[in-house]
Design an enzyme around this catalytic site. Structure first.
Site, PDB file in Angstrom:
ATOM      1  N   GLY A  81      65.772 -20.755  14.019  1.00  0.00           N
ATOM      2  CA  GLY A  81      65.027 -21.822  12.925  1.00  0.00           C
ATOM      3  C   GLY A  81      63.399 -21.298  12.594  1.00  0.00           C
ATOM      4  O   GLY A  81      62.863 -21.596  11.618  1.00  0.00           O
ATOM      5  N   GLU A 105      64.585  -7.624  -1.386  1.00  0.00           N
ATOM      6  CA  GLU A 105      65.931  -7.079  -1.482  1.00  0.00           C
ATOM      7  C   GLU A 105      66.661  -7.636   0.048  1.00  0.00           C
ATOM      8  O   GLU A 105      66.110  -7.519   0.567  1.00  0.00           O
ATOM      9  CB  GLU A 105      65.952  -5.461  -1.691  1.00  0.00           C
ATOM     10  CG  GLU A 105      65.247  -5.364  -2.644  1.00  0.00           C
ATOM     11  CD  GLU A 105      64.132  -5.098  -3.476  1.00  0.00           C
ATOM     12  OE1 GLU A 105      62.567  -4.563  -2.214  1.00  0.00           O
ATOM     13  OE2 GLU A 105      63.612  -5.311  -4.667  1.00  0.00           O
ATOM     14  N   TYR A 117      68.516 -16.932   3.070  1.00  0.00           N
ATOM     15  CA  TYR A 117      68.108 -16.769   1.361  1.00  0.00           C
ATOM     16  C   TYR A 117      68.531 -18.032   0.764  1.00  0.00           C
ATOM     17  O   TYR A 117      68.242 -18.614  -0.163  1.00  0.00           O
ATOM     18  CB  TYR A 117      67.601 -15.177   1.344  1.00  0.00           C
ATOM     19  CG  TYR A 117      66.899 -14.090   1.653  1.00  0.00           C
ATOM     20  CD1 TYR A 117      65.623 -14.862   2.337  1.00  0.00           C
ATOM     21  CD2 TYR A 117      67.402 -13.491   1.658  1.00  0.00           C
ATOM     22  CE1 TYR A 117      65.387 -13.790   3.540  1.00  0.00           C
ATOM     23  CE2 TYR A 117      67.051 -11.793   2.562  1.00  0.00           C
ATOM     24  CZ  TYR A 117      65.138 -12.343   3.330  1.00  0.00           C
ATOM     25  OH  TYR A 117      65.070 -11.365   3.539  1.00  0.00           O
TER      26      TYR A 117
HETATM   27  C1  LIG Z   1      67.257 -13.272   9.122  1.00  0.00           C
HETATM   28  C2  LIG Z   1      66.435 -13.173  10.272  1.00  0.00           C
HETATM   29  C3  LIG Z   1      64.900 -13.027   9.599  1.00  0.00           C
HETATM   30  C4  LIG Z   1      66.676 -15.058  10.195  1.00  0.00           C
HETATM   31  O1  LIG Z   1      65.786 -15.612  11.079  1.00  0.00           O
HETATM   32  P1  LIG Z   1      66.833 -16.528  12.526  1.00  0.00           P
HETATM   33  O2  LIG Z   1      65.032 -17.240  13.359  1.00  0.00           O
HETATM   34  O3  LIG Z   1      67.555 -15.878  12.859  1.00  0.00           O
HETATM   35  O4  LIG Z   1      67.096 -17.208  10.846  1.00  0.00           O
HETATM   36  P2  LIG Z   1      67.355 -19.194  10.896  1.00  0.00           P
HETATM   37  O5  LIG Z   1      67.736 -19.643  12.393  1.00  0.00           O
HETATM   38  O6  LIG Z   1      65.867 -19.614  10.646  1.00  0.00           O
HETATM   39  O7  LIG Z   1      67.824 -19.436  10.446  1.00  0.00           O
HETATM   40  C5  LIG Z   1      67.892 -19.756   9.037  1.00  0.00           C
HETATM   41  C6  LIG Z   1      69.375 -20.349   8.423  1.00  0.00           C
HETATM   42  O8  LIG Z   1      70.192 -19.248   7.927  1.00  0.00           O
HETATM   43  C7  LIG Z   1      71.764 -19.677   8.467  1.00  0.00           C
HETATM   44  N1  LIG Z   1      71.924 -18.668   9.334  1.00  0.00           N
HETATM   45  C8  LIG Z   1      71.347 -18.141  10.152  1.00  0.00           C
HETATM   46  N2  LIG Z   1      71.842 -16.836  10.720  1.00  0.00           N
HETATM   47  C9  LIG Z   1      73.323 -17.363  10.046  1.00  0.00           C
HETATM   48  C10 LIG Z   1      74.458 -16.830  10.412  1.00  0.00           C
HETATM   49  N3  LIG Z   1      74.349 -15.219  11.391  1.00  0.00           N
HETATM   50  N4  LIG Z   1      75.252 -17.212   9.707  1.00  0.00           N
HETATM   51  C11 LIG Z   1      75.811 -17.580   8.343  1.00  0.00           C
HETATM   52  N5  LIG Z   1      74.038 -18.831   8.274  1.00  0.00           N
HETATM   53  C12 LIG Z   1      73.248 -17.996   9.402  1.00  0.00           C
HETATM   54  C13 LIG Z   1      70.939 -20.606   9.614  1.00  0.00           C
HETATM   55  O9  LIG Z   1      71.860 -21.737   9.273  1.00  0.00           O
HETATM   56  C14 LIG Z   1      69.787 -21.480   9.242  1.00  0.00           C
HETATM   57  O10 LIG Z   1      70.538 -22.181   8.260  1.00  0.00           O
HETATM   58  P3  LIG Z   1      69.591 -23.897   8.049  1.00  0.00           P
HETATM   59  O11 LIG Z   1      68.007 -23.657   7.242  1.00  0.00           O
HETATM   60  O12 LIG Z   1      70.606 -25.001   7.180  1.00  0.00           O
HETATM   61  O13 LIG Z   1      68.776 -24.452   8.781  1.00  0.00           O
HETATM   62  C15 LIG Z   1      66.771 -12.628  11.448  1.00  0.00           C
HETATM   63  O14 LIG Z   1      68.053 -13.486  11.906  1.00  0.00           O
HETATM   64  C16 LIG Z   1      66.453 -11.452  11.646  1.00  0.00           C
HETATM   65  O15 LIG Z   1      65.010 -11.385  11.997  1.00  0.00           O
HETATM   66  N6  LIG Z   1      67.575 -10.433  11.384  1.00  0.00           N
HETATM   67  C17 LIG Z   1      66.858  -9.260  12.064  1.00  0.00           C
HETATM   68  C18 LIG Z   1      65.839  -8.648  10.484  1.00  0.00           C
HETATM   69  C19 LIG Z   1      66.880  -8.776   9.307  1.00  0.00           C
HETATM   70  O16 LIG Z   1      67.974  -8.495   9.110  1.00  0.00           O
HETATM   71  N7  LIG Z   1      65.550  -9.171   8.171  1.00  0.00           N
HETATM   72  C20 LIG Z   1      66.010  -9.603   7.618  1.00  0.00           C
HETATM   73  C21 LIG Z   1      65.994  -8.106   6.096  1.00  0.00           C
HETATM   74  S1  LIG Z   1      66.146  -8.363   4.429  1.00  0.00           S
END
Ligand SMILES: CC(C)(COP(=O)(O)OP(=O)(O)OC[C@H]1O[C@@H](n2cnc3c(N)ncnc32)[C@H](O)[C@@H]1OP(=O)(O)O)[C@@H](O)C(=O)NCCC(=O)NCCS
Length: 152
Positions: A81, A105, A117
């Site tokens: 989260g 993007e 997103y």
């Molecule tokens: C993308 C990123 C910022 C998301 O942060 P996170 O802390 O892992 O995600 P969260 O736990 O807050 O999840 C947010 C929502 O996305 C969903 N989600 C997260 N990962 C998911 C996955 N692999 N598949 C499906 N849903 C997913 C969650 O279910 C959650 O939904 P909710 O709002 O219903 O609770 C993180 O994974 C990250 O740093 N990734 C690598 C860097 C990156 O790719 N950044 C984005 C560049 S565009």
């Protein structure tokens, strides 16, 4: 009790940020990219859990829109989260600044970011061909936009 805080990123934070950045991206930003973004007046913030860096967000204010340039959560803290919390915080910042919406993007292959997103109401508005470097050639970027409504 552990305390979360979101604070402006400083140049002193960049080494800690780079440890995360290089761990989670195949094509990471450089330390210079973060410093140049700070000096250009973009809005860079870090999220901390006590003294531990959890993640960071980089936003750019362009005319009446905010662009999300970077949102990242430390690898071992993903899926709890934190990314959602950072994004909601960024959306609040944009609304408070009077923006009409937020643009970003994302790689089509980045399923976790796209899920984040889409759940927050970003809609696909276009594709930039060959936008990102990729292991083999280039990868397109999906362009997504969330328009703020008066009701939010
Ligand atoms: C993308 C990123 C910022 C998301 O942060 P996170 O802390 O892992 O995600 P969260 O736990 O807050 O999840 C947010 C929502 O996305 C969903 N989600 C997260 N990962 C998911 C996955 N692999 N598949 C499906 N849903 C997913 C969650 O279910 C959650 O939904 P909710 O709002 O219903 O609770 C993180 O994974 C990250 O740093 N990734 C690598 C860097 C990156 O790719 N950044 C984005 C560049 S565009």
């Amino acid at each position: 009790m552990a305390v979360f805080s979101i604070r402006p990123m400083t140049e002193a934070d960049v080494p800690a940020v780079m440890l995360v950045e290089t761990q989670i991206y195949e094509f990471p930003w450089s330390g210079r990219n973060f410093i140049d973004s700070m000096r250009a007046g973009y809005r860079l913030h870090c999220m901390w859990l006590d003294q531990q860096l959890v993640g960071y967000i980089v936003l750019m204010h362009v005319v009446d829109e905010f662009h999300l340039l970077n949102i990242s959560v430390r690898a071992d803290l993903q899926g709890r989260g934190h990314g959602k919390h950072l994004l909601l915080w960024g959306l609040d910042q944009a609304r408070a600044a009077g923006a009409s919406g937020m643009l970003l993007e994302v790689r089509p292959s980045n399923t976790s970011a796209r899920a984040l997103y889409e759940k927050q109401g970003f809609k696909l508005i276009g594709v930039r061909k060959n936008y990102y470097p990729a292991r083999e050639g280039r990868e397109d970027a999906l362009v997504m936009f969330k328009k703020f409504s008066a009701m939010e």
